[in-house]
Structure formats: C-alpha cells, structure tokens
Write an enzyme that holds these catalytic residues in place. Structure first.
Site, PDB file in Angstrom:
ATOM      1  N   VAL A  15      31.125  37.324  31.540  1.00 28.57           N
ATOM      2  CA  VAL A  15      31.195  38.785  31.616  1.00 28.57           C
ATOM      3  C   VAL A  15      30.173  39.421  30.673  1.00 28.57           C
ATOM      4  O   VAL A  15      29.427  40.333  31.067  1.00 28.57           O
ATOM      5  CB  VAL A  15      32.626  39.289  31.299  1.00 28.57           C
ATOM      6  CG1 VAL A  15      32.680  40.805  31.362  1.00 28.57           C
ATOM      7  CG2 VAL A  15      33.636  38.677  32.267  1.00 28.57           C
ATOM      8  N   ILE A 135      38.300  46.390  40.153  1.00 26.50           N
ATOM      9  CA  ILE A 135      39.091  47.426  40.850  1.00 26.50           C
ATOM     10  C   ILE A 135      39.517  48.518  39.872  1.00 26.50           C
ATOM     11  O   ILE A 135      40.163  48.225  38.865  1.00 26.50           O
ATOM     12  CB  ILE A 135      40.354  46.815  41.501  1.00 26.50           C
ATOM     13  CG1 ILE A 135      39.992  45.645  42.401  1.00 26.50           C
ATOM     14  CG2 ILE A 135      41.127  47.887  42.257  1.00 26.50           C
ATOM     15  CD1 ILE A 135      41.199  44.882  42.925  1.00 26.50           C
ATOM     16  N   ASP A 200      48.274  34.129  33.686  1.00 27.54           N
ATOM     17  CA  ASP A 200      47.270  35.182  33.841  1.00 27.54           C
ATOM     18  C   ASP A 200      47.888  36.404  34.544  1.00 27.54           C
ATOM     19  O   ASP A 200      47.732  37.542  34.081  1.00 27.54           O
ATOM     20  CB  ASP A 200      46.097  34.613  34.666  1.00 27.54           C
ATOM     21  CG  ASP A 200      45.042  35.661  34.989  1.00 27.54           C
ATOM     22  OD1 ASP A 200      44.228  35.983  34.094  1.00 27.54           O
ATOM     23  OD2 ASP A 200      45.045  36.159  36.123  1.00 27.54           O
ATOM     24  N   LYS A 204      48.772  40.399  33.155  1.00 28.11           N
ATOM     25  CA  LYS A 204      48.345  41.595  33.889  1.00 28.11           C
ATOM     26  C   LYS A 204      49.563  42.447  34.273  1.00 28.11           C
ATOM     27  O   LYS A 204      49.501  43.682  34.210  1.00 28.11           O
ATOM     28  CB  LYS A 204      47.543  41.182  35.129  1.00 28.11           C
ATOM     29  CG  LYS A 204      46.198  40.552  34.760  1.00 28.11           C
ATOM     30  CD  LYS A 204      45.574  39.807  35.927  1.00 28.11           C
ATOM     31  CE  LYS A 204      44.191  39.269  35.583  1.00 28.11           C
ATOM     32  NZ  LYS A 204      43.666  38.322  36.577  1.00 28.11           N
TER      33      LYS A 204
HETATM   34  N1  LIG Z   1      35.285  35.857  34.120  1.00 30.01           N
HETATM   35  C1  LIG Z   1      35.992  36.736  34.814  1.00 30.01           C
HETATM   36  O1  LIG Z   1      35.913  36.776  36.036  1.00 30.01           O
HETATM   37  C2  LIG Z   1      36.889  37.712  34.117  1.00 30.01           C
HETATM   38  C3  LIG Z   1      37.549  38.699  34.874  1.00 30.01           C
HETATM   39  C4  LIG Z   1      38.352  39.644  34.232  1.00 30.01           C
HETATM   40  C5  LIG Z   1      38.505  39.580  32.857  1.00 30.01           C
HETATM   41  N2  LIG Z   1      37.872  38.593  32.147  1.00 30.01           N
HETATM   42  C6  LIG Z   1      38.071  38.559  30.702  1.00 30.01           C
HETATM   43  O2  LIG Z   1      36.825  38.745  30.061  1.00 30.01           O
HETATM   44  C7  LIG Z   1      36.811  38.056  28.822  1.00 30.01           C
HETATM   45  C8  LIG Z   1      35.597  37.135  28.794  1.00 30.01           C
HETATM   46  O3  LIG Z   1      35.679  36.235  29.876  1.00 30.01           O
HETATM   47  P1  LIG Z   1      34.446  35.324  30.300  1.00 30.01           P
HETATM   48  O4  LIG Z   1      34.767  34.795  31.650  1.00 30.01           O
HETATM   49  O5  LIG Z   1      33.176  36.029  30.084  1.00 30.01           O
HETATM   50  O6  LIG Z   1      34.599  34.125  29.255  1.00 30.01           O
HETATM   51  P2  LIG Z   1      33.461  33.101  28.769  1.00 30.01           P
HETATM   52  O7  LIG Z   1      34.172  31.923  28.213  1.00 30.01           O
HETATM   53  O8  LIG Z   1      32.454  32.905  29.830  1.00 30.01           O
HETATM   54  O9  LIG Z   1      32.774  33.925  27.592  1.00 30.01           O
HETATM   55  C9  LIG Z   1      33.325  34.115  26.325  1.00 30.01           C
HETATM   56  C10 LIG Z   1      32.241  33.960  25.325  1.00 30.01           C
HETATM   57  O10 LIG Z   1      32.702  34.331  24.031  1.00 30.01           O
HETATM   58  C11 LIG Z   1      32.142  33.431  23.107  1.00 30.01           C
HETATM   59  N3  LIG Z   1      32.945  33.423  21.873  1.00 30.01           N
HETATM   60  C12 LIG Z   1      34.095  32.785  21.641  1.00 30.01           C
HETATM   61  N4  LIG Z   1      34.504  33.018  20.374  1.00 30.01           N
HETATM   62  C13 LIG Z   1      33.576  33.840  19.814  1.00 30.01           C
HETATM   63  C14 LIG Z   1      33.433  34.426  18.534  1.00 30.01           C
HETATM   64  N5  LIG Z   1      34.332  34.211  17.570  1.00 30.01           N
HETATM   65  N6  LIG Z   1      32.366  35.211  18.302  1.00 30.01           N
HETATM   66  C15 LIG Z   1      31.454  35.419  19.274  1.00 30.01           C
HETATM   67  N7  LIG Z   1      31.530  34.873  20.518  1.00 30.01           N
HETATM   68  C16 LIG Z   1      32.582  34.098  20.772  1.00 30.01           C
HETATM   69  C17 LIG Z   1      32.127  32.096  23.823  1.00 30.01           C
HETATM   70  O11 LIG Z   1      31.217  31.207  23.225  1.00 30.01           O
HETATM   71  C18 LIG Z   1      31.708  32.523  25.224  1.00 30.01           C
HETATM   72  O12 LIG Z   1      30.327  32.528  25.381  1.00 30.01           O
HETATM   73  C19 LIG Z   1      38.159  37.362  28.722  1.00 30.01           C
HETATM   74  O13 LIG Z   1      39.058  38.173  28.005  1.00 30.01           O
HETATM   75  C20 LIG Z   1      38.597  37.271  30.174  1.00 30.01           C
HETATM   76  O14 LIG Z   1      40.003  37.212  30.316  1.00 30.01           O
HETATM   77  C21 LIG Z   1      37.080  37.680  32.741  1.00 30.01           C
HETATM   78  N1  LIG Z   2      41.405  33.627  36.467  1.00 32.98           N
HETATM   79  C1  LIG Z   2      41.500  34.964  36.942  1.00 32.98           C
HETATM   80  C2  LIG Z   2      40.221  35.713  36.580  1.00 32.98           C
HETATM   81  C3  LIG Z   2      40.385  37.177  36.438  1.00 32.98           C
HETATM   82  O1  LIG Z   2      41.232  37.554  35.415  1.00 32.98           O
HETATM   83  C4  LIG Z   2      41.720  34.942  38.443  1.00 32.98           C
HETATM   84  O2  LIG Z   2      41.762  33.870  39.065  1.00 32.98           O
HETATM   85  O3  LIG Z   2      41.926  35.992  39.027  1.00 32.98           O
HETATM   86 NA    NA Z   3      40.379  46.782  36.877  1.00 31.55          NA
END
Ligand SMILES: NC(=O)c1ccc[n+]([C@@H]2O[C@H](COP(=O)([O-])OP(=O)(O)OC[C@H]3O[C@@H](n4cnc5c(N)ncnc54)[C@H](O)[C@@H]3O)[C@@H](O)[C@H]2O)c1
Ligand SMILES: N[C@@H](CCO)C(=O)O
Ligand code: NA
Length: 431
Positions: A15, A135, A200, A204
């Site tokens: 993200v 969304i 998860d 939510k």
């Molecule tokens: N990936 C998705 O589709 C998605 C969808 C909705 C919400 N989210 C939420 O978004 C957030 C990020 O998800 P993501 O998929 O990008 O995860 P990710 O694991 O790809 O990225 C997280 C990043 O944070 C870094 N990190 C961890 N600890 C750290 C610290 N102390 N300081 C700095 N960086 C640090 C990690 O090295 C990693 O690069 C989460 O809360 C997740 O629930 C993700």
């Molecule tokens: N793991 C979650 C990502 C979004 O929060 C999913 O499958 O919908």
């Molecule tokens: Na949303």
C-alpha cells in the site's frame, strides 16, 4: 501559494509503495484540490536498501523521530499490526499531526483511545482503507449517514475468503482444494489464517459496528467463525434452496425487549444467502457492504477491497480530506461512542439455521426431529424430505431464534438414534 503540507509515510510495502507513486503522479491535481502542495517529508522503512525507488534522502529507519518532526503536518501509517503502529500514531497525534491509517487491526483494538487522543489534540484520524479497501464506506457512515438511524450493516469484507467460496460454488470443490487454488493464484497469503479464520473480517466488523451504532465495539467483542469447516455438501445444500454461501460480517441493532435498552450484535460467520440477494452476486475477491437505515432504506457499496492501488486510492482520499481540513484550520468530524450500546452475546442473538439430516424414513422420525426443535423453542419455517427407506434426507430451515437454542437443537439431533448424521448446518441470512 503558501507553504506546502508535509507528509510522513510510515511503511512502504504494497500500500505504501502505491501511495508514494500516486502522490508523485497526481501531484498537480492534488495541489489544486487541496489548495496547498503536499510534499513527502520522509518515508520510514525497516530496510532502506530494499527501496531503491524512494529518494535516499527521504528514507529513514527512525519512524518515531519522523512522526514528531516539527515540519511534518500529516502522517500516513501503512505498516500494519498493533505495535509499533499504535505508539507511532499516538506520538504523531500528541505532536499535533493529523493521521491517516489503513490499519484495521489497530483501529479494531484501540479505536476508542486513538479517537480520544485525536479529539483532545484537535487533529484528524481517518482510516477509510481499513475496511473494504477502495470502497468509500467509513466516511459515508461517519458523514453522509450521520443524520440517519442505522439498522444493519452486512458485508463481504474479506476478498480472500470470498474468492475461495466463489470457487467452491463454481467448481463444486471442497475448502482445501479451493484454498490451494487461491494460494496458487496469489489471492491467499502463505499463512491464510487471518483471512480464512475470520480475524480480518472480525476487525472490520468491529470498526463498522462502532461507526454505525456510535458505540465502542472491539474485535474481541465480535463472534467469529471462519470458512474452513464449509464443505462441498454445504454449498450443494445451499444451491438446493436457491442460496449461495458467503462469509458475512453482520452488525445489527437488536431491540431490547420489555423496556430493556437496544444492543448491537456483531458477528462473522459463513451463511447461506438467497442467490437473489445483492450480496450473492459479489464474486471473486470483490467486497460489498449492504446497509439498512431507517430513512435511507437499503444501500449497497461495492468494489475492490484490497490491492496496493485500490487501497492507496482510499488512503489518498483521506489524505486530501485531512489536508483540506488543515488548510481550513479545522478538524473533521470525529466519532462518538455516545450511544454506548452494549454488545449482545452471540447466544442471545437471533439467527436462522439450515440443517440437513440423514435419517431413516420410518413413521415418527419427523415428529421426533420436530420435537427437538420445539423443545428449544425453535420454530421451523420449512421442511423437505428427499429419498426414502434407509437413505432419507431431511432439510430444515428455521425461523429466527436465539443462537444458543439453535446450537443446542443441533447438538441434540446429533445424539438421536433416528438421526444417522447431521450433514450440513449453516446459518441463513436474508431469506
Ligand atoms: N494490501 C492490501 O490489499 C490492504 C488492503 C487494505 C488494508 N491494508 C492495510 O494496509 C496496511 C499495510 O499493508 P500492506 O499490504 O502494504 O503491508 P506490507 O507488508 O506490504 O507493507 C508493510 C510495510 O511496513 C514495513 N514496516 C514494518 N514495520 C515497520 C516499522 N517499524 N517502521 C517502518 N516500516 C515498517 C514493512 O517492512 C513493510 O514494507 C496494513 O494495515 C493492512 O492491513 C492492506
Ligand atoms: N486480506 C484481506 C485484504 C484486505 O484487508 C482480504 O482478503 O480482503
Ligand atoms: Na474503504
């Protein structure tokens, strides 16, 4: 144009990377929309060597220093997990920064404390990406529907499990086979526990219930069942009664009886829903949320609940909102837990069950089975019998009854000598 607004980005994974890219690509438009240029002040990561795409002078491993830096106005947290995200966000808020987060786990565990801190500091705390990704859902609940009374919020809020269940429906596969396919296709993570076991979706659901009913609900308050016990038989039985199987997050206001206060029931579990229900058409990894409100009636929100770019869209939308508030010198609407509705135990929550039983087709068997339902005060809505002789199947759908009464009924049925086996038990929603 006056000084730019400075953003600290915490985390640069799926993200965070997309947020950084969109911030750069859309810089001119964002400036025009906000009325002030937004600049990235720093990007906190764990391993700077893994981020050649980020200008080296922006990278830091010291997130704590970054969030309290005097030149930083806004903090975007896309690290995930409880710690250090909580400490970093509280530090940022304490230092007067407005905050955008995508962190459902943290908001579902500690939303009350974070909101209280933000209110005290007079800053914003927005987290649209935390539920149903791209969304627009949380701001509609917080803002557009703030004049209405919500009755129910029912959603498919986990894409991984929706993909798996959709494949089970399409191919007749069992859970294990569909999970393996989802993993191969890149939809399920190597450790799918958080998705498959409903953690998860429960996080939510807690966030949705808190906003919908103005009452504090945490993930621990949510009744949670995952999809690993859903069988090909469940899916086939659902089809026979014109239903499909979905993992639902259900948040509802339940009227108190005899003058008692209303309460909120919040649960995540697989359920049969009619194929004519709007949520039944939500296939693959898509998310959708169905909202019922007193004045608005029924509303449906549909789209991509995950993925770097879609999730970054929600993060950027929040960023624009909090940046505009900064420019205007105001804080946006907080959340209020003013209603303080209690969370109802699952045992007392009214649900409906579908139960399939293998029985011997002998006089009195149906009566004995029906007696067990009656003994628990459970009213039967429909009964169908297939086959006869040794291999008869009874398919029963109940009316709504307290969940504990239904669970006890099923436990008793399993012990009855006339019942050879209980082959499918699933709750039914929306019939
Ligand atoms: N990936 C998705 O589709 C998605 C969808 C909705 C919400 N989210 C939420 O978004 C957030 C990020 O998800 P993501 O998929 O990008 O995860 P990710 O694991 O790809 O990225 C997280 C990043 O944070 C870094 N990190 C961890 N600890 C750290 C610290 N102390 N300081 C700095 N960086 C640090 C990690 O090295 C990693 O690069 C989460 O809360 C997740 O629930 C993700
Ligand atoms: N793991 C979650 C990502 C979004 O929060 C999913 O499958 O919908
Ligand atoms: Na949303």
């Amino acid at each position: 144009m006056s000084d730019s607004l400075k953003v600290a980005l915490l985390g640069c994974g799926t993200v965070g990377g997309a947020v950084l890219r969109l911030l750069s690509e859309q810089s001119e438009d964002l400036t025009a929309r906000i009325g002030r240029r937004v600049e990235v002040a720093g990007v906190a990561v764990r391993r700077p060597d893994r981020h050649p795409e980020v200008p080296a002078e922006l990278l830091t491993t010291d997130a704590e220093e970054l969030v309290t830096r005097p030149d930083v106005d806004l903090v975007v947290e896309v690290i995930g997990g409880i710690e250090p995200a909580r400490t970093l966000l509280l530090a940022a808020i304490g230092a007067g920064k407005s905050v955008v987060s995508a962190n459902k786990a943290l908001l579902a565990e500690d939303g009350v404390a974070l909101h209280a801190a933000a209110a005290e500091a007079g800053v914003d705390l927005y987290y649209e990406a935390a539920v149903a990704g791209a969304i627009p859902l949380l701001r509609p609940l917080r803002e557009s529907l703030a004049g209405d009374q919500l009755r129910r919020v029912v959603g498919i809020v986990n894409g991984t499990t929706n993909y798996i269940l959709s494949r089970m429906v399409e191919t007749g596969a069992g859970f294990g086979e569909a999970l393996a396919e989802a993993t191969d296709a890149g939809f399920a993570e190597a450790d799918p526990t958080a998705d498959v076991d409903g953690f998860d979706a429960a996080a939510k659901a807690a966030i949705l219930a808190s906003l919908a009913f103005h009452s504090p609900v945490t993930a621990a308050d949510v009744h949670r069942e995952g999809i690993s016990a859903v069988s090909a038989t469940d899916v086939a039985r659902a089809a026979e009664i014109g239903c499909t199987v979905k993992l639902l997050a259900i948040c509802e206001r339940v009227a108190g009886s005899d003058g008692a206060d209303d309460s909120v029931a919040v649960r995540v579990h697989p359920a049969m829903i009619p194929t004519t229900h709007p949520l039944a058409a939500v296939g693959g990894a898509f998310n959708a949320v169905f909202v019922e409100a007193e004045a608005a009636g029924e509303l449906m929100f549909y789209g991509q609940g995950a993925g770097g770019q879609p999730t970054a869209s929600a993060v950027l939308g929040d960023l624009v909102a909090v940046a505009r508030n900064r420019v205007a010198g105001v804080a946006g609407p907080g959340t209020t837990g003013y209603a303080g509705l209690a969370v109802r135990p699952m045992a007392d929550t009214p649900t409906r069950y579908h139960v399939s039983l293998d029985v011997a087709d002998k006089p009195g068997v149906l009566a004995t089975v029906a007696h067990e339902f009656a003994a628990q005060g459970v009213s039967i809505a429909t009964v169908r019998q297939d086959g006869h002789g040794d291999a008869a199947t009874l398919v029963i759908v109940t009316h709504r009854a307290p969940d504990a009464a239904l669970a006890t009924t099923v436990a008793r049925l399993r012990e009855m000598s006339a019942v050879r086996g209980v082959t499918s038990v699933l709750r039914v929603e929306g019939l």
